[in-house]
Design a protein around this motif. Structure first.
Motif, PDB file in Angstrom:
ATOM      1  N   ALA A  72      -1.208 -10.486  45.133  1.00 46.81           N
ATOM      2  CA  ALA A  72       0.064  -9.871  44.752  1.00 46.81           C
ATOM      3  C   ALA A  72       0.637 -10.547  43.515  1.00 46.81           C
ATOM      4  O   ALA A  72       1.182  -9.883  42.622  1.00 46.81           O
ATOM      5  N   VAL A  73       0.519 -11.866  43.436  1.00 55.45           N
ATOM      6  CA  VAL A  73       1.002 -12.598  42.263  1.00 55.45           C
ATOM      7  C   VAL A  73       0.199 -12.205  41.024  1.00 55.45           C
ATOM      8  O   VAL A  73       0.766 -12.000  39.938  1.00 55.45           O
ATOM      9  N   ILE A  74      -1.119 -12.086  41.180  1.00 62.13           N
ATOM     10  CA  ILE A  74      -1.949 -11.640  40.052  1.00 62.13           C
ATOM     11  C   ILE A  74      -1.493 -10.272  39.564  1.00 62.13           C
ATOM     12  O   ILE A  74      -1.299 -10.050  38.358  1.00 62.13           O
ATOM     13  N   MET A 109      -1.716  -4.364  50.430  1.00 68.06           N
ATOM     14  CA  MET A 109      -1.279  -5.739  50.692  1.00 68.06           C
ATOM     15  C   MET A 109      -0.708  -6.393  49.440  1.00 68.06           C
ATOM     16  O   MET A 109       0.125  -7.287  49.529  1.00 68.06           O
ATOM     17  N   ARG A 110      -1.149  -5.948  48.258  1.00 69.37           N
ATOM     18  CA  ARG A 110      -0.734  -6.628  47.027  1.00 69.37           C
ATOM     19  C   ARG A 110       0.223  -5.801  46.168  1.00 69.37           C
ATOM     20  O   ARG A 110       0.556  -6.201  45.047  1.00 69.37           O
ATOM     21  N   ILE A 113      -6.506   7.777  50.656  1.00 63.74           N
ATOM     22  CA  ILE A 113      -6.042   6.944  51.767  1.00 63.74           C
ATOM     23  C   ILE A 113      -5.422   5.650  51.252  1.00 63.74           C
ATOM     24  O   ILE A 113      -4.326   5.251  51.671  1.00 63.74           O
ATOM     25  N   ALA A 114      -6.107   4.975  50.333  1.00 62.62           N
ATOM     26  CA  ALA A 114      -5.595   3.705  49.826  1.00 62.62           C
ATOM     27  C   ALA A 114      -4.320   3.906  49.016  1.00 62.62           C
ATOM     28  O   ALA A 114      -3.377   3.110  49.119  1.00 62.62           O
ATOM     29  N   ILE A 115      -4.292   4.947  48.196  1.00 65.33           N
ATOM     30  CA  ILE A 115      -3.090   5.207  47.397  1.00 65.33           C
ATOM     31  C   ILE A 115      -1.920   5.549  48.309  1.00 65.33           C
ATOM     32  O   ILE A 115      -0.784   5.105  48.085  1.00 65.33           O
ATOM     33  N   ALA A 116      -2.173   6.332  49.356  1.00 60.85           N
ATOM     34  CA  ALA A 116      -1.096   6.677  50.294  1.00 60.85           C
ATOM     35  C   ALA A 116      -0.504   5.430  50.929  1.00 60.85           C
ATOM     36  O   ALA A 116       0.723   5.282  51.022  1.00 60.85           O
ATOM     37  N   GLY A 117      -1.362   4.506  51.370  1.00 58.71           N
ATOM     38  CA  GLY A 117      -0.857   3.286  51.996  1.00 58.71           C
ATOM     39  C   GLY A 117      -0.092   2.412  51.029  1.00 58.71           C
ATOM     40  O   GLY A 117       0.983   1.889  51.355  1.00 58.71           O
ATOM     41  N   ALA A 118      -0.641   2.240  49.826  1.00 59.37           N
ATOM     42  CA  ALA A 118       0.044   1.415  48.832  1.00 59.37           C
ATOM     43  C   ALA A 118       1.354   2.062  48.396  1.00 59.37           C
ATOM     44  O   ALA A 118       2.373   1.377  48.205  1.00 59.37           O
ATOM     45  N   ALA A 119       1.347   3.386  48.255  1.00 59.71           N
ATOM     46  CA  ALA A 119       2.573   4.088  47.853  1.00 59.71           C
ATOM     47  C   ALA A 119       3.659   3.933  48.906  1.00 59.71           C
ATOM     48  O   ALA A 119       4.842   3.764  48.577  1.00 59.71           O
ATOM     49  N   ALA A 120       3.272   3.990  50.176  1.00 63.79           N
ATOM     50  CA  ALA A 120       4.256   3.824  51.248  1.00 63.79           C
ATOM     51  C   ALA A 120       4.925   2.460  51.167  1.00 63.79           C
ATOM     52  O   ALA A 120       6.156   2.340  51.284  1.00 63.79           O
ATOM     53  N   VAL A 121       4.128   1.420  50.960  1.00 59.78           N
ATOM     54  CA  VAL A 121       4.674   0.062  50.900  1.00 59.78           C
ATOM     55  C   VAL A 121       5.558  -0.102  49.665  1.00 59.78           C
ATOM     56  O   VAL A 121       6.680  -0.618  49.748  1.00 59.78           O
ATOM     57  N   GLN A 180      -5.212   3.087  57.143  1.00 57.51           N
ATOM     58  CA  GLN A 180      -4.533   3.942  58.113  1.00 57.51           C
ATOM     59  C   GLN A 180      -4.250   3.239  59.437  1.00 57.51           C
ATOM     60  O   GLN A 180      -3.591   3.802  60.303  1.00 57.51           O
ATOM     61  N   GLU A 181      -4.695   2.008  59.578  1.00 59.60           N
ATOM     62  CA  GLU A 181      -4.276   1.157  60.690  1.00 59.60           C
ATOM     63  C   GLU A 181      -3.216   0.158  60.232  1.00 59.60           C
ATOM     64  O   GLU A 181      -2.133   0.063  60.798  1.00 59.60           O
ATOM     65  N   ALA A 182      -3.534  -0.601  59.201  1.00 61.30           N
ATOM     66  CA  ALA A 182      -2.694  -1.737  58.808  1.00 61.30           C
ATOM     67  C   ALA A 182      -1.303  -1.319  58.348  1.00 61.30           C
ATOM     68  O   ALA A 182      -0.300  -1.944  58.726  1.00 61.30           O
ATOM     69  N   VAL A 183      -1.206  -0.280  57.526  1.00 55.46           N
ATOM     70  CA  VAL A 183       0.105   0.106  57.005  1.00 55.46           C
ATOM     71  C   VAL A 183       0.994   0.686  58.098  1.00 55.46           C
ATOM     72  O   VAL A 183       2.148   0.260  58.244  1.00 55.46           O
ATOM     73  N   PRO A 184       0.530   1.649  58.912  1.00 59.06           N
ATOM     74  CA  PRO A 184       1.380   2.102  60.017  1.00 59.06           C
ATOM     75  C   PRO A 184       1.756   0.984  60.979  1.00 59.06           C
ATOM     76  O   PRO A 184       2.897   0.940  61.468  1.00 59.06           O
ATOM     77  N   ALA A 185       0.833   0.070  61.256  1.00 59.06           N
ATOM     78  CA  ALA A 185       1.152  -1.046  62.145  1.00 59.06           C
ATOM     79  C   ALA A 185       2.272  -1.897  61.571  1.00 59.06           C
ATOM     80  O   ALA A 185       3.234  -2.255  62.264  1.00 59.06           O
ATOM     81  N   ALA A 186       2.173  -2.229  60.280  1.00 54.38           N
ATOM     82  CA  ALA A 186       3.184  -3.076  59.647  1.00 54.38           C
ATOM     83  C   ALA A 186       4.547  -2.412  59.645  1.00 54.38           C
ATOM     84  O   ALA A 186       5.567  -3.046  59.967  1.00 54.38           O
ATOM     85  N   LEU A 187       4.605  -1.132  59.307  1.00 51.89           N
ATOM     86  CA  LEU A 187       5.897  -0.455  59.216  1.00 51.89           C
ATOM     87  C   LEU A 187       6.495  -0.220  60.600  1.00 51.89           C
ATOM     88  O   LEU A 187       7.722  -0.248  60.761  1.00 51.89           O
ATOM     89  N   ALA A 188       5.644  -0.018  61.604  1.00 50.94           N
ATOM     90  CA  ALA A 188       6.160   0.100  62.972  1.00 50.94           C
ATOM     91  C   ALA A 188       6.790  -1.210  63.428  1.00 50.94           C
ATOM     92  O   ALA A 188       7.847  -1.210  64.082  1.00 50.94           O
ATOM     93  N   ILE A 189       6.179  -2.333  63.082  1.00 54.11           N
ATOM     94  CA  ILE A 189       6.747  -3.634  63.464  1.00 54.11           C
ATOM     95  C   ILE A 189       8.076  -3.863  62.753  1.00 54.11           C
ATOM     96  O   ILE A 189       9.017  -4.410  63.340  1.00 54.11           O
ATOM     97  N   CYS A 190       8.183  -3.433  61.494  1.00 53.29           N
ATOM     98  CA  CYS A 190       9.469  -3.546  60.790  1.00 53.29           C
ATOM     99  C   CYS A 190      10.587  -2.891  61.586  1.00 53.29           C
ATOM    100  O   CYS A 190      11.716  -3.404  61.638  1.00 53.29           O
ATOM    101  N   SER A 191      10.286  -1.764  62.209  1.00 54.92           N
ATOM    102  CA  SER A 191      11.322  -0.998  62.897  1.00 54.92           C
ATOM    103  C   SER A 191      11.810  -1.669  64.167  1.00 54.92           C
ATOM    104  O   SER A 191      12.847  -1.286  64.715  1.00 54.92           O
ATOM    105  N   LEU A 192      11.092  -2.686  64.657  1.00 53.28           N
ATOM    106  CA  LEU A 192      11.450  -3.335  65.919  1.00 53.28           C
ATOM    107  C   LEU A 192      12.579  -4.349  65.773  1.00 53.28           C
ATOM    108  O   LEU A 192      13.235  -4.688  66.757  1.00 53.28           O
TER     109      LEU A 192
END
Length: 349
Positions: free
Chosen positions: A67-69, A137-138, A170-178, A251-263
């Motif tokens: 992410a820093v790079i 992730m980055r 798929i990758a662009i959708a996940g990165a765009a969501a974040v 399609q696993e990691a991004v939905p999982a992360a955003l669901a945890i945010c909501s908790l």
């Protein structure tokens, strides 16, 4: 300034989540629960973690480093990432990690893309099969650098930033969501609003890049949020681990992360603690969740002792300065976004 606190909060949350998940990454949920319960702070990597063993407490991994790079390249390119240079810097980072004896290296999509480049494939095509979570992730620096409005422009910029390694819908959708959730948080959106915008960004991003078969990221984000709504955090994490998934697939990691945010509304540190305790690729999931919740709530919501420990363990990160420089790009980039990214191949949707 609230915008500055939130921009720094996005990078800080990313790094805190990453460092919390460093010792637990790729361990089964059952092992983490028995050993740590829910992490309450930074821990050194255990000897039985073949990826991170030997790493001291609070050390960040590839999620933060990459992410820093990306952030630095966005600044140097005034909002546009030089794809050849990005590939070179990722390769150089990989070599440094190998030289240091680290097993926490580049992910499968990035390694495949770099191999394609070595074979003479142009950067526009090297990411043809990149569908794992490396782009997501980055991508937080792009959420700081670019406004969420207009949304299609933000998504186009996200697609350009990761094209060399992750040029798939798929990758662009996940990165765009974040990136959209981070950007919305910096603009002052509440958590629910930021996650709603994430879904819309994923819908747009899923239409860009090359087609690869896989579940729709936008639909899975919305489903995962509904799955955990109103549930006890422990029960919610079990459902996320078993049903949403905690692997490297976008399609696993991004939905999982955003669901945890909501908790954990209002508590980004709790978000990172629970995400890092999930199991699977939980350093990346915690990094994504930390970036989004940090952007919504700001750096000031993280405990001062945690920030001090992170800084001491990673003295060269300078996340606050990076956040300021990225925020300086916001609304002032000269780089024109791509006109819609790479279209899907004919006949492949």
């Amino acid at each position: 300034m609230r915008g500055r606190d939130r921009a720094y909060g996005a990078l800080l949350g990313l790094a805190v989540g990453d460092a919390l998940g460093m010792p637990t990454q790729y361990l089964p949920r059952e092992t983490i629960a028995a050993r740590y319960g829910v992490l309450d702070g930074f821990r050194p990597a255990p000897d039985d973690n073949v990826i991170s063993r030997g790493q001291p407490a609070a050390r960040v991994t590839d999620d933060t480093d990459q992410a820093v790079i990306l952030g630095r390249l966005l600044i140097d390119g005034r909002g546009r990432v030089d794809q050849v240079r990005f590939a070179r810097e990722l390769r150089d980072w990989h070599k440094r990690m190998v030289g240091a004896g680290s097993a926490d290296l580049l992910g499968p999509s990035t390694l495949r893309a770099l191999d394609q480049l070595d074979r003479g494939v142009p950067p526009e095509e090297s990411g043809r099969w990149g569908d794992t979570n490396g782009a997501a992730m980055r991508i937080a620096p792009a959420g700081i650098a670019f406004s969420v409005r207009p949304l299609d422009e933000l998504v186009s910029r996200v697609a350009q930033a990761g094209r060399v390694t992750h040029n798939t819908g798929i990758a662009i959708a996940g990165a765009a969501a974040v990136a959209a959730a981070v950007s919305a948080g910096i603009d002052g959106a509440d958590l629910s609003g930021a996650l709603d915008i994430a879904v819309r960004a994923a819908e747009i991003g899923g239409r860009l890049g090359h087609y690869v078969a896989g579940a729709d990221v936008a639909s899975r984000i919305a489903w995962a949020r509904g799955l955990v709504a109103g549930r006890d955090p422990g029960e919610a994490l079990d459902l996320i681990y078993r049903l949403v998934g905690a692997g490297v697939a976008t399609q696993e990691a991004v939905p999982a992360a955003l669901a945890i945010c909501s908790l954990f509304p209002g508590d980004p540190f709790a978000v990172t603690r629970y995400a890092a305790s999930l199991g699977g690729d939980c350093d990346t999931i915690a990094a994504i969740a930390g970036a989004v919740s940090g952007a919504v709530y700001g750096a000031g919501r993280f405990p001062a002792t945690i920030v001090e420990q992170l800084t001491a363990a990673n003295p060269d990160l300078h996340l606050s300065d990076l956040a300021d420089r990225l925020l300086g790009l916001r609304g002032g980039t000269d780089a024109r976004p791509d006109p819609g990214g790479t279209p899907p191949e004919p006949g492949l949707g």
